[in-house]
Scaffold this active site. Structure first.
Site, PDB file in Angstrom:
ATOM      1  N   TYR A 114      51.652  40.931  43.288  1.00 33.09           N
ATOM      2  CA  TYR A 114      50.789  40.094  42.447  1.00 33.09           C
ATOM      3  C   TYR A 114      50.701  40.570  41.004  1.00 33.09           C
ATOM      4  CZ  TYR A 114      47.863  44.076  43.515  1.00 33.09           C
ATOM      5  OH  TYR A 114      47.414  45.357  43.666  1.00 33.09           O
ATOM      6  N   GLU A 117      53.181  52.898  43.986  1.00 30.22           N
ATOM      7  CA  GLU A 117      51.773  52.492  43.883  1.00 30.22           C
ATOM      8  C   GLU A 117      50.839  53.690  43.854  1.00 30.22           C
ATOM      9  OE1 GLU A 117      51.072  49.709  42.895  1.00 30.22           O
ATOM     10  OE2 GLU A 117      52.694  48.406  43.522  1.00 30.22           O
TER      11      GLU A 117
END
Length: 185
Positions: free
Chosen positions: A28, A96
């Site tokens: 996203y 991440e």
């Protein structure tokens, strides 16, 4: 764990001869950019546009990438990367870093009524006062993508070193070295 060759990314991304699990990963933010995904995985997996309901995509003060957290009656549009291998998922986990937790979420595909279980990286600190407003991919693309791709290349190169820095440290080092486009705040 690294081999003596130190070629971490290539080793992590190479498919082994043993059967592997394939994963769907909802992206996203910066991973919506094929250029970023290609640097990380050495390929761009097939993908489908998708929506994650009851989440919100926030901007983060001092960062150019977003965070998502559960928020009722909100939704996040993105895409689902399909056929992500275990080694590729490990690369994404490393990218991440500690700021995000990997969760399994249900997303709705935009090209039909199908729902799909997918991995998603959710911001680890739900009380973070640095989260605000909305994050816009098109704005990010124009203002920050070029530098973010360069930072991602630095991250991948750093992974090859025996004592590599985490992605957050690579990000902070890269954007403190006088990038033309400082982080949005």
């Amino acid at each position: 764990m690294r081999s003596e060759s130190g070629d971490y990314i290539q080793e992590m991304a190479m498919a082994s001869s043993a059967p592997q699990n394939l994963h769907a990963v909802f992206v996203y933010g910066s991973l919506l950019a094929d250029e970023v995904v290609a640097v990380l995985l050495n390929r761009v997996p097939q993908s489908s546009a998708a929506v994650l309901h009851n989440f919100h995509r926030f901007s983060i003060k001092g960062r150019v990438y977003p965070a998502i957290l559960p928020v009722e009656n909100k939704k996040v549009t993105g895409r689902v990367l399909l056929g992500v291998t275990d080694p590729e998922l490990n690369i994404l986990d490393t990218f991440e870093d500690v700021e995000y937790d990997r969760h399994t979420v249900e997303v709705s595909l935009m090209d039909g009524p199908e729902k799909l279980q997918a991995k998603a990286y959710v911001w680890g600190n739900s009380n973070d006062t640095n989260l605000y407003g909305d994050w816009d991919f098109e704005q990010w693309k124009g203002a920050h993508m070029e530098d973010f791709v360069k930072m991602t290349m630095s991250f991948v190169e750093e992974l090859e070193l025996p004592e590599s820095m985490p992605r957050v440290a690579t990000y902070e080092t890269f954007f403190q070295q006088g990038s033309d486009n400082p982080p949005m705040s």
